[in-house]
Scaffold this active site. Structure first.
Site, PDB file in Angstrom:
ATOM      1  N   GLU A 151       0.877  -1.179   0.000  1.00 18.27           N
ATOM      2  CA  GLU A 151       0.000   0.000   0.000  1.00 18.27           C
ATOM      3  C   GLU A 151       0.908   1.221   0.000  1.00 18.27           C
ATOM      4  OE1 GLU A 151      -3.342   0.162  -0.031  1.00 18.27           O
ATOM      5  OE2 GLU A 151      -3.799  -1.974   0.148  1.00 18.27           O
TER       6      GLU A 151
ATOM      7  N   CYS B 170      -2.082   9.560   2.506  1.00 18.57           N
ATOM      8  CA  CYS B 170      -1.663   8.971   1.222  1.00 18.57           C
ATOM      9  C   CYS B 170      -2.640   9.257   0.097  1.00 18.57           C
ATOM     10  CB  CYS B 170      -1.477   7.468   1.381  1.00 18.57           C
ATOM     11  SG  CYS B 170      -2.946   6.660   2.027  1.00 18.57           S
TER      12      CYS B 170
HETATM   13  P1  NAD Z   1       8.092   4.654   5.115  1.00 21.11           P
HETATM   14  O1  NAD Z   1       8.157   3.843   3.887  1.00 21.11           O
HETATM   15  O2  NAD Z   1       9.228   5.568   5.430  1.00 21.11           O
HETATM   16  O3  NAD Z   1       7.927   3.716   6.407  1.00 21.11           O
HETATM   17  C1  NAD Z   1       6.983   2.681   6.494  1.00 21.11           C
HETATM   18  C2  NAD Z   1       7.513   1.582   7.383  1.00 21.11           C
HETATM   19  O4  NAD Z   1       8.705   1.045   6.816  1.00 21.11           O
HETATM   20  C3  NAD Z   1       7.851   2.024   8.804  1.00 21.11           C
HETATM   21  O5  NAD Z   1       7.367   1.053   9.709  1.00 21.11           O
HETATM   22  C4  NAD Z   1       9.373   2.080   8.803  1.00 21.11           C
HETATM   23  O6  NAD Z   1       9.927   1.749  10.044  1.00 21.11           O
HETATM   24  C5  NAD Z   1       9.767   1.076   7.759  1.00 21.11           C
HETATM   25  N1  NAD Z   1      11.004   1.457   7.048  1.00 21.11           N
HETATM   26  C6  NAD Z   1      11.425   2.716   6.740  1.00 21.11           C
HETATM   27  N2  NAD Z   1      12.593   2.666   6.051  1.00 21.11           N
HETATM   28  C7  NAD Z   1      12.922   1.367   5.929  1.00 21.11           C
HETATM   29  C8  NAD Z   1      14.020   0.674   5.329  1.00 21.11           C
HETATM   30  N3  NAD Z   1      15.002   1.329   4.710  1.00 21.11           N
HETATM   31  N4  NAD Z   1      14.020  -0.677   5.391  1.00 21.11           N
HETATM   32  C9  NAD Z   1      13.020  -1.350   5.990  1.00 21.11           C
HETATM   33  N5  NAD Z   1      11.977  -0.745   6.595  1.00 21.11           N
HETATM   34  C10 NAD Z   1      11.911   0.585   6.563  1.00 21.11           C
HETATM   35  O7  NAD Z   1       6.711   5.454   5.026  1.00 21.11           O
HETATM   36  P2  NAD Z   1       6.111   6.502   6.045  1.00 21.11           P
HETATM   37  O8  NAD Z   1       6.964   7.723   6.007  1.00 21.11           O
HETATM   38  O9  NAD Z   1       5.837   5.873   7.377  1.00 21.11           O
HETATM   39  O10 NAD Z   1       4.696   6.797   5.383  1.00 21.11           O
HETATM   40  C11 NAD Z   1       4.539   7.728   4.358  1.00 21.11           C
HETATM   41  C12 NAD Z   1       4.367   7.081   3.012  1.00 21.11           C
HETATM   42  O11 NAD Z   1       3.442   6.019   3.082  1.00 21.11           O
HETATM   43  C13 NAD Z   1       3.811   8.025   1.966  1.00 21.11           C
HETATM   44  O12 NAD Z   1       4.475   7.821   0.741  1.00 21.11           O
HETATM   45  C14 NAD Z   1       2.350   7.616   1.859  1.00 21.11           C
HETATM   46  O13 NAD Z   1       1.752   7.909   0.615  1.00 21.11           O
HETATM   47  C15 NAD Z   1       2.429   6.153   2.091  1.00 21.11           C
HETATM   48  N6  NAD Z   1       1.168   5.646   2.642  1.00 21.11           N
HETATM   49  C16 NAD Z   1       0.404   4.820   1.902  1.00 21.11           C
HETATM   50  C17 NAD Z   1      -0.814   4.375   2.403  1.00 21.11           C
HETATM   51  C18 NAD Z   1      -1.702   3.457   1.629  1.00 21.11           C
HETATM   52  O14 NAD Z   1      -2.648   2.948   2.226  1.00 21.11           O
HETATM   53  N7  NAD Z   1      -1.465   3.218   0.362  1.00 21.11           N
HETATM   54  C19 NAD Z   1      -1.220   4.776   3.666  1.00 21.11           C
HETATM   55  C20 NAD Z   1      -0.396   5.612   4.387  1.00 21.11           C
HETATM   56  C21 NAD Z   1       0.799   6.042   3.881  1.00 21.11           C
END
Ligand code: NAD
Length: 459
Positions: A210, A244
């Site tokens: 997602e 998002c």
């Molecule tokens: P993110 O990708 O930075 O983090 C998401 C998760 O991944 C967190 O739990 C984090 O600890 C982990 N993570 C971060 N970097 C990592 C790495 N290098 N290796 C492994 N794990 C890692 O995203 P965010 O900043 O928490 O959320 C924002 C993004 O999420 C935006 O792009 C938004 O559009 C998207 N989003 C999508 C939905 C959806 O339902 N499609 C919902 C909410 C947010």
């Protein structure tokens, strides 16, 4: 990280016991989850406030209420969803009966983001548990108070062999991704989505991703501008734009753009007052790093409203940028914050050329009273989902699939689709023995014409 391997193995053993597939056990757990969430309502408000000053109303509306509806819908339907589904049999197999059996994948990893930190962590869990899986959840480290209340709530209801929370950031997530899971459900950014997909590929683990995108919002000249502005301000600035599916940029018909900008200013002030920093309803940016990222977008372009920043408070005012160039920072990628650029179009070709600059978005919005206009746009562009004459509200219907396409994600969930996401579908044909048509068996001499006829008859 030995404890992660151990936890996963404990869950695998529990899954093998068959207990997680017992529907009355699942119902007891989901009912307990619902009442534990309700009894922790104030603690959840506190956590979200501490993390980014989210108001009680927005927390209830977008984190608690929506989750309770999802649990209730699941409780109502779980027996039906779990039953083998009878489907029409193929004439070729006559006489037979055919069924689709739902089977849980096993031990599932759920990785959650920070922006709706409670809801987006727990909603997938509801579906995963309903489908009969065990779950390890990794909430976001950027909202630590919410991560803690999630752990408190879930550990109150579930034993760790059934559902367990692992807190932490990149090192912990990396260690989790090194393990072999039966399913991975990830919500977050596109770059991290790619890391997750790669990790899953080494074990052929199925995934739901997602992700995000740059969500267009097209406004034509047939609309009620005041109502449009009100709905746009709601969709863009709820959660301070850290959504998002928030409208990322507006593409307004040239002739109404300046009036729309004026109305947007009025509606922002109506919602959050002259100084939104004083409003109890306006959240903060999650951390200094994200505020800096957003601040960089304000360096170019004509700010016609807002733009105020308070670094000590992670505050960025609801901001409008009029007519940015397509090459400015704010039009580069997903904004994910309270900055709304307003561009204009005059022809449908203008719309196509701007929307097609970006990857397939997660959300797509059109404000128009012309059915043929919005229907054509729905058909022309590929995107996750959308709303017409509003923004984001499609998320609120659990009967609609929620998910992206292309760069905005793989797979979907909510309601029945959530249950289906977390279960493998086994197709089963049960052949009857009272009749055995000889046509398919060798030797095939003189049977080709007959089989051709049989296929024609079946079609
Ligand atoms: P993110 O990708 O930075 O983090 C998401 C998760 O991944 C967190 O739990 C984090 O600890 C982990 N993570 C971060 N970097 C990592 C790495 N290098 N290796 C492994 N794990 C890692 O995203 P965010 O900043 O928490 O959320 C924002 C993004 O999420 C935006 O792009 C938004 O559009 C998207 N989003 C999508 C939905 C959806 O339902 N499609 C919902 C909410 C947010």
């Amino acid at each position: 990280m030995e404890h992660i391997k151990l936890l996963k193995n404990t869950q695998k053993t529990f899954f093998k016991s068959g207990k997680t597939r017992d529907v009355s056990f699942i119902k007891t757990k989901l009912k307990a989850l619902k009442s534990t969430i309700i009894s922790n309502e104030n603690a959840i408000y506190d956590a979200l406030y501490k993390d980014f000053k989210k108001s009680k109303f927005e927390t209830y509306f977008s984190e608690i209420g929506i989750l309770i509806s999802e649990i209730e819908m699941t409780l109502k339907n779980i027996e039906k969803w779990n039953k083998p589904k009878k489907v029409r049999s193929a004439a070729l197999n006559f006489p037979s009966k055919d069924y689709i059996y739902s089977e849980p994948y096993g031990t599932v990893l759920v990785i959650a983001p920070w922006n709706y930190p409670f809801q987006l962590a727990i909603a997938p869990i509801v579906s995963a548990i309903a489908a009969g899986n065990t779950v390890v959840l990794k909430p976001s480290e950027l909202t630590p108070h919410t991560a803690q209340i999630i752990e408190d709530v879930l550990s109150d209801v579930f034993k760790k062999e059934h559902l367990s929370v692992v807190q932490g950031g990149i090192p912990e997530t990396t260690a989790l991704l090194d393990e072999r899971w039966d399913y991975i459900f990830f919500t977050g950014s596109v770059p991290v989505g790619k890391i997750v997909a790669k990790a899953a590929a080494q074990f052929m683990t199925p995934v739901t991703l997602e992700l995000g995108g740059k969500n267009p919002c097209i406004v034509d000249d047939s609309v009620d501008i005041k109502l449009t502005a009100k709905r746009l301000v709601w969709g863009k600035f709820v959660n301070a734009g850290q959504t998002c599916i928030a409208p990322d940029y507006i593409l307004a018909k040239e002739s109404i753009k300046s009036e729309l900008v004026q109305q947007l200013k009025i509606e922002i002030t109506k919602a959050y007052g002259e100084d939104p920093q004083q409003s109890e309803d306006y959240p903060r940016i999650v951390n200094a790093k994200n505020l800096k990222r957003l601040e960089n977008m304000l360096k170019e372009g004509n700010i016609v409203h807002g733009g105020t920043i308070d670094n000590d408070d992670n505050y960025l005012a609801p901001t409008l940028i009029d007519d940015p160039t397509l090459y400015s920072k704010v039009m580069e990628g997903e904004i994910f914050g309270p900055i709304l650029p307003i561009l204009s179009y005059s022809t449908n070709e203008d719309i196509e050329s701007i929307v097609n600059r970006y990857e397939k978005p997660l959300g797509f919005y059109v404000f128009s009273n012309r059915k043929e206009f919005y229907t054509a746009l729905i058909k022309t562009f590929s995107f996750g989902g959308g709303s017409i004459n509003d923004t984001m509200i499609h998320f609120g219907n659990p009967r609609l699939p929620f998910g992206g396409v292309g760069d905005s994600g793989i797979g979907a969930y909510h309601g029945r689709l959530g249950f289906d996401t977390f279960s493998h579908k086994k197709g089963i044909t049960i052949k009857a023995n009272w009749l055995d048509i000889p046509l398919r068996y060798a030797p095939y001499k003189n049977k080709l014409k007959k089989i051709k006829k049989a296929f024609k008859w079946m079609g």
